[in-house]
Motif scaffolding. Structure first.
Motif, PDB file in Angstrom:
ATOM      1  N   THR A 117      10.395 -18.631   5.387  1.00 47.00           N
ATOM      2  CA  THR A 117       9.273 -17.897   4.794  1.00 47.00           C
ATOM      3  C   THR A 117       8.438 -18.810   3.916  1.00 47.00           C
ATOM      4  O   THR A 117       8.971 -19.549   3.069  1.00 47.00           O
ATOM      5  CB  THR A 117       9.796 -16.730   3.938  1.00 47.00           C
ATOM      6  OG1 THR A 117      10.612 -15.896   4.751  1.00 47.00           O
ATOM      7  CG2 THR A 117       8.650 -15.927   3.375  1.00 47.00           C
ATOM      8  N   ALA A 125       3.638 -15.983   2.148  1.00 52.43           N
ATOM      9  CA  ALA A 125       4.219 -14.801   2.783  1.00 52.43           C
ATOM     10  C   ALA A 125       5.219 -14.128   1.853  1.00 52.43           C
ATOM     11  O   ALA A 125       5.301 -12.896   1.798  1.00 52.43           O
ATOM     12  CB  ALA A 125       4.890 -15.197   4.098  1.00 52.43           C
ATOM     13  N   ARG A 126       5.982 -14.945   1.131  1.00 52.71           N
ATOM     14  CA  ARG A 126       6.971 -14.387   0.199  1.00 52.71           C
ATOM     15  C   ARG A 126       6.273 -13.588  -0.907  1.00 52.71           C
ATOM     16  O   ARG A 126       6.704 -12.489  -1.259  1.00 52.71           O
ATOM     17  CB  ARG A 126       7.810 -15.504  -0.392  1.00 52.71           C
ATOM     18  CG  ARG A 126       8.947 -15.002  -1.277  1.00 52.71           C
ATOM     19  CD  ARG A 126       9.810 -16.142  -1.787  1.00 52.71           C
ATOM     20  NE  ARG A 126       9.061 -17.103  -2.569  1.00 52.71           N
ATOM     21  CZ  ARG A 126       8.806 -18.361  -2.193  1.00 52.71           C
ATOM     22  NH1 ARG A 126       9.256 -18.814  -1.047  1.00 52.71           N
ATOM     23  NH2 ARG A 126       8.103 -19.172  -2.969  1.00 52.71           N
ATOM     24  N   GLU A 134       3.361 -12.190  -0.742  1.00 52.63           N
ATOM     25  CA  GLU A 134       2.790 -10.971  -0.162  1.00 52.63           C
ATOM     26  C   GLU A 134       3.868  -9.892  -0.019  1.00 52.63           C
ATOM     27  O   GLU A 134       3.615  -8.713  -0.266  1.00 52.63           O
ATOM     28  CB  GLU A 134       2.161 -11.283   1.201  1.00 52.63           C
ATOM     29  CG  GLU A 134       0.876 -12.092   1.101  1.00 52.63           C
ATOM     30  CD  GLU A 134       0.310 -12.456   2.464  1.00 52.63           C
ATOM     31  OE1 GLU A 134       1.017 -12.229   3.485  1.00 52.63           O
ATOM     32  OE2 GLU A 134      -0.818 -12.978   2.526  1.00 52.63           O
ATOM     33  N   GLU A 135       5.068 -10.307   0.368  1.00 51.89           N
ATOM     34  CA  GLU A 135       6.149  -9.323   0.509  1.00 51.89           C
ATOM     35  C   GLU A 135       6.590  -8.809  -0.861  1.00 51.89           C
ATOM     36  O   GLU A 135       6.910  -7.623  -1.009  1.00 51.89           O
ATOM     37  CB  GLU A 135       7.340  -9.934   1.243  1.00 51.89           C
ATOM     38  CG  GLU A 135       8.433  -8.899   1.525  1.00 51.89           C
ATOM     39  CD  GLU A 135       9.545  -9.433   2.403  1.00 51.89           C
ATOM     40  OE1 GLU A 135      10.587  -8.755   2.482  1.00 51.89           O
ATOM     41  OE2 GLU A 135       9.371 -10.508   2.999  1.00 51.89           O
ATOM     42  N   HIS A 145       4.135  -6.266  -1.791  1.00 53.40           N
ATOM     43  CA  HIS A 145       4.343  -5.058  -0.987  1.00 53.40           C
ATOM     44  C   HIS A 145       5.503  -4.235  -1.545  1.00 53.40           C
ATOM     45  O   HIS A 145       5.419  -3.002  -1.630  1.00 53.40           O
ATOM     46  CB  HIS A 145       4.619  -5.440   0.463  1.00 53.40           C
ATOM     47  CG  HIS A 145       4.956  -4.264   1.341  1.00 53.40           C
ATOM     48  ND1 HIS A 145       4.014  -3.347   1.754  1.00 53.40           N
ATOM     49  CD2 HIS A 145       6.142  -3.840   1.861  1.00 53.40           C
ATOM     50  CE1 HIS A 145       4.600  -2.416   2.486  1.00 53.40           C
ATOM     51  NE2 HIS A 145       5.886  -2.686   2.571  1.00 53.40           N
ATOM     52  N   LEU A 146       6.585  -4.899  -1.939  1.00 55.25           N
ATOM     53  CA  LEU A 146       7.717  -4.195  -2.531  1.00 55.25           C
ATOM     54  C   LEU A 146       7.314  -3.480  -3.818  1.00 55.25           C
ATOM     55  O   LEU A 146       7.713  -2.344  -4.072  1.00 55.25           O
ATOM     56  CB  LEU A 146       8.855  -5.177  -2.819  1.00 55.25           C
ATOM     57  CG  LEU A 146       9.638  -5.705  -1.621  1.00 55.25           C
ATOM     58  CD1 LEU A 146      10.575  -6.823  -2.048  1.00 55.25           C
ATOM     59  CD2 LEU A 146      10.421  -4.581  -0.962  1.00 55.25           C
ATOM     60  N   HIS A 188      17.525 -12.011  -2.075  1.00 54.72           N
ATOM     61  CA  HIS A 188      16.849 -11.453  -0.898  1.00 54.72           C
ATOM     62  C   HIS A 188      16.090 -12.525  -0.127  1.00 54.72           C
ATOM     63  O   HIS A 188      16.125 -12.559   1.117  1.00 54.72           O
ATOM     64  CB  HIS A 188      15.897 -10.347  -1.340  1.00 54.72           C
ATOM     65  CG  HIS A 188      15.084  -9.750  -0.224  1.00 54.72           C
ATOM     66  ND1 HIS A 188      15.612  -8.882   0.705  1.00 54.72           N
ATOM     67  CD2 HIS A 188      13.772  -9.919   0.120  1.00 54.72           C
ATOM     68  CE1 HIS A 188      14.678  -8.533   1.565  1.00 54.72           C
ATOM     69  NE2 HIS A 188      13.552  -9.151   1.239  1.00 54.72           N
ATOM     70  N   PHE A 189      15.389 -13.409  -0.849  1.00 55.90           N
ATOM     71  CA  PHE A 189      14.564 -14.427  -0.189  1.00 55.90           C
ATOM     72  C   PHE A 189      15.284 -15.773  -0.044  1.00 55.90           C
ATOM     73  O   PHE A 189      14.708 -16.709   0.496  1.00 55.90           O
ATOM     74  CB  PHE A 189      13.267 -14.625  -0.977  1.00 55.90           C
ATOM     75  CG  PHE A 189      12.317 -13.463  -0.904  1.00 55.90           C
ATOM     76  CD1 PHE A 189      11.579 -13.218   0.233  1.00 55.90           C
ATOM     77  CD2 PHE A 189      12.186 -12.601  -1.979  1.00 55.90           C
ATOM     78  CE1 PHE A 189      10.713 -12.140   0.303  1.00 55.90           C
ATOM     79  CE2 PHE A 189      11.314 -11.515  -1.925  1.00 55.90           C
ATOM     80  CZ  PHE A 189      10.580 -11.284  -0.773  1.00 55.90           C
TER      81      PHE A 189
END
Length: 261
Positions: free
Chosen positions: A2, A6-7, A9-10, A13-14, A29-30
């Motif tokens: 990732t 992108a990380r 952005e996620e 989103h969370l 998690h990442f």
């Protein structure tokens, strides 16, 4: 692998959807270091997307606190069923403490015709429900009024609690998680809930299934076990099992088949 973009952005989103976990949980998690996650949060904060909090962050404007009137119409069937079950737990002659909030307010409505009860509350909706009930003695925890929640909070309410104890305490919450406890939009509310829980022989948290495992705000209170989570039978079985494994008693209130479908 990732990318950092992108990380981030996620992560955003969370925050917008379910609220963020802690820095440590995000790190796992990442599969990156905690310092990397902190840099991600710092950059999102600089971009005006997230507000930094202790241990994590929340999305700015993603979870505006709804008013009490707005919350009253949400998950209506679940709240009514939970309120009815909780009201049935109260016995004649008891002294109980009712939190503010829409579900506890529905419980107060279910108690209106009861006899020989003593009810203490910081919630205006509960006061309104019970003001004309001749069989119920009503005491108010005064203090500073929070307009959105229609609940009194602050040092005056906290000081009054030091002189009281209760057979049962019924708390509401904006969300409930196994690891962090009860979530609210305001730290004065979580502080009051913490003190309320200490004053009761038996403590109940009334939270419909939509509130389990969510993190919409950044103010928290962790309740010491044992306590009883009262939710509805739409609850995620995995969430229910996690609460039970942590030592919390979970009461699932049945909804009518048409409601639960």
């Amino acid at each position: 692998m990732t990318t950092a973009k992108a990380r981030r952005e996620e992560i955003y989103h969370l925050a917008v959807t379910t609220g963020l976990a802690s820095v440590e949980e995000l790190s796992r998690h990442f599969a990156v270091t905690a310092s990397t996650i902190r840099r991600d949060l710092a950059q999102l904060n600089e971009q005006g997307k997230l507000a930094r909090t202790y241990g994590g962050a929340v999305a700015l404007g993603a979870h505006p606190e709804p008013s009490l009137r707005q919350r009253t119409g949400e998950a209506f069937e679940q709240k009514q069923a939970i309120a009815a079950w909780a009201a049935a737990e109260v016995k004649e002659g008891e002294s109980i403490l009712l939190d503010g909030g829409s579900t506890v307010g529905a419980m107060a409505h279910a108690l209106r015709d009861r006899e020989n009860l003593s009810v203490t509350t910081p919630g205006i909706n509960t006061l309104q429900e019970l003001a004309d009930s001749p069989g119920i003695q009503v005491d108010c925890l005064g203090g500073r009024l929070r307009e959105l929640s229609q609940t009194f909070v602050g040092p005056i309410a906290e000081a009054a609690l030091e002189r009281m104890s209760f057979d049962r305490v019924f708390l509401g919450a904006d969300a409930v998680t196994v690891d962090a406890g009860l979530c609210e939009a305001d730290q004065a509310q979580t502080r009051l809930k913490e003190l309320m829980a200490r004053r009761g022989n038996t403590v109940y948290v009334l939270a419909d299934s939509t509130k389990l495992g969510k993190r919409p705000f950044h103010a928290w209170v962790r309740l010491p076990a044992p306590w009883i989570l009262v939710t509805d039978n739409r609850a995620d079985p995995e969430q229910v099992e996690l609460f039970r494994q942590s030592g919390v008693t979970v009461q699932l209130v049945d909804l009518a088949p048409a409601q639960a479908a």
